[in-house]
Design a protein around this motif. Structure first.
Motif, short mmCIF file in Angstrom:
data_model
loop_
_atom_site.label_atom_id
_atom_site.label_comp_id
_atom_site.label_asym_id
_atom_site.label_seq_id
_atom_site.Cartn_x
_atom_site.Cartn_y
_atom_site.Cartn_z
N GLY A 183 -11.66 22.68 -3.01
CA GLY A 183 -11.47 23.21 -1.67
C GLY A 183 -11.71 22.23 -0.54
N THR A 184 -12.10 21.00 -0.85
CA THR A 184 -12.34 20.03 0.21
C THR A 184 -11.01 19.45 0.69
OG1 THR A 184 -12.65 18.26 -1.41
CG2 THR A 184 -14.63 19.39 -0.62
N TYR A 185 -10.98 19.15 1.98
CA TYR A 185 -9.76 18.63 2.61
C TYR A 185 -9.80 17.10 2.59
CZ TYR A 185 -6.26 17.62 6.16
OH TYR A 185 -5.17 17.13 6.83
N VAL A 186 -8.66 16.47 2.22
CA VAL A 186 -8.53 15.01 2.21
C VAL A 186 -7.49 14.62 3.24
CG1 VAL A 186 -7.97 12.99 0.80
CG2 VAL A 186 -9.10 14.95 -0.25
N LYS A 187 -7.91 13.77 4.19
CA LYS A 187 -6.97 13.32 5.22
C LYS A 187 -5.96 12.36 4.60
CE LYS A 187 -9.73 11.47 8.16
NZ LYS A 187 -10.33 10.90 9.38
N GLY A 188 -4.81 12.22 5.25
CA GLY A 188 -3.81 11.25 4.80
C GLY A 188 -4.35 9.83 4.94
N HIS A 189 -4.05 8.99 3.98
CA HIS A 189 -4.57 7.62 4.01
C HIS A 189 -3.68 6.69 3.20
CE1 HIS A 189 -6.22 9.52 0.39
NE2 HIS A 189 -6.22 8.32 -0.15
N ASN A 190 -3.91 5.40 3.35
CA ASN A 190 -3.21 4.39 2.57
C ASN A 190 -4.06 4.02 1.35
OD1 ASN A 190 -0.88 4.06 4.18
ND2 ASN A 190 -2.12 2.93 5.66
N ARG A 191 -3.41 3.99 0.21
CA ARG A 191 -4.12 3.67 -1.02
C ARG A 191 -3.65 2.33 -1.53
NH1 ARG A 191 -2.78 7.65 -5.59
NH2 ARG A 191 -0.99 6.30 -5.72
N ARG A 192 -4.59 1.56 -2.08
CA ARG A 192 -4.26 0.27 -2.66
C ARG A 192 -3.39 0.44 -3.91
NH1 ARG A 192 -7.56 -4.52 -1.55
NH2 ARG A 192 -9.17 -3.52 -0.35
N THR A 193 -2.44 -0.42 -4.11
CA THR A 193 -1.58 -0.34 -5.29
C THR A 193 -1.88 -1.44 -6.29
OG1 THR A 193 0.10 -1.61 -4.14
CG2 THR A 193 0.30 0.79 -4.10
N ARG A 194 -2.62 -2.48 -5.90
CA ARG A 194 -2.92 -3.56 -6.82
C ARG A 194 -4.44 -3.70 -6.94
NH1 ARG A 194 -0.41 -7.76 -2.67
NH2 ARG A 194 -1.99 -7.44 -1.07
N PRO A 195 -4.89 -4.31 -8.01
CA PRO A 195 -6.33 -4.46 -8.18
C PRO A 195 -6.93 -5.34 -7.10
CG PRO A 195 -5.15 -5.55 -9.97
CD PRO A 195 -4.14 -4.85 -9.12
N MET B 275 0.83 -1.17 0.00
CA MET B 275 0.00 0.00 0.00
C MET B 275 0.87 1.24 0.00
SD MET B 275 -3.11 -0.55 2.47
CE MET B 275 -4.22 -1.87 2.40
N THR B 276 0.33 2.27 -0.61
CA THR B 276 1.04 3.54 -0.72
C THR B 276 0.36 4.57 0.17
OG1 THR B 276 1.57 3.03 -3.01
CG2 THR B 276 1.80 5.32 -2.33
N TYR B 277 1.14 5.37 0.86
CA TYR B 277 0.59 6.40 1.72
C TYR B 277 0.39 7.68 0.91
CZ TYR B 277 -0.05 9.68 5.53
OH TYR B 277 -0.55 10.64 6.36
N VAL B 278 -0.80 8.27 1.04
CA VAL B 278 -1.11 9.54 0.38
C VAL B 278 -1.16 10.61 1.46
CG1 VAL B 278 -2.82 10.77 -1.00
CG2 VAL B 278 -2.45 8.34 -1.38
N ARG B 279 -0.39 11.68 1.26
CA ARG B 279 -0.33 12.75 2.24
C ARG B 279 -1.63 13.55 2.25
NH1 ARG B 279 5.18 15.73 0.77
NH2 ARG B 279 3.90 16.08 -1.04
N PRO B 280 -1.95 14.20 3.36
CA PRO B 280 -3.16 15.03 3.39
C PRO B 280 -3.02 16.20 2.40
CG PRO B 280 -1.96 15.16 5.48
CD PRO B 280 -1.26 14.17 4.63
N HIS B 281 -4.14 16.58 1.77
CA HIS B 281 -4.09 17.65 0.76
C HIS B 281 -5.48 18.25 0.57
CE1 HIS B 281 -5.20 13.99 -1.46
NE2 HIS B 281 -5.84 14.78 -2.30
#
Length: 122
Positions: free
Chosen positions: A12-24, A1-7
């Motif tokens: 204008g909506t805020y997205v918290k940091g989370h882990n994203r799937r890398t494989r189907p 899994m890949t970590y996505v930083r908050p952004h």
């Protein structure tokens, strides 16, 4: 899994940091692109009218679409549109409007125009 930083997204909506799937999600890798089948459009039950695209008061864009016309709307339009024309034609026929004969009925004399003096009788 890949970590996505908050952004922040573009809207204008805020997205918290989370882990994203890398494989189907499936265990087997996809070899061919998946074909999507279109759902058949519903067949309208009666007469339709086309509504052009427009923007609502809140700024939402509405795409152009076909809308069915209710039987009540058809009755209202037919009652005022066609009936008014028919009434006008009947009144014109009774009043001697365009399309009637130019012969005066028996027992009446044609009136003379006010702009042309009447010829004296001899």
């Amino acid at each position: 899994m890949t970590y996505v930083r908050p952004h922040y997204r573009r809207d204008g909506t805020y997205v918290k940091g989370h882990n994203r799937r890398t494989r189907p999600r499936t265990a087997q890798p996809r070899t061919a692109p998946r074909r999507t089948t279109r759902r058949p459009r519903p067949v309208p039950n009666g007469p339709t009218t086309y509504v052009r695209p427009y923007y609502r008061a809140d700024g939402t864009r509405v795409r152009g679409h076909h809308r069915t016309i209710s039987p009540r709307t058809i009755a209202v339009v037919a009652g005022t549109g066609g009936g008014g024309l028919m009434l006008l034609l009947i009144l014109l026929a009774l009043a001697g409007g365009p399309g009637t004969s130019s012969n005066a009925p028996a027992g009446t004399t044609p009136s003379h125009s006010a702009s042309a003096p009447a010829a004296p009788h001899r």
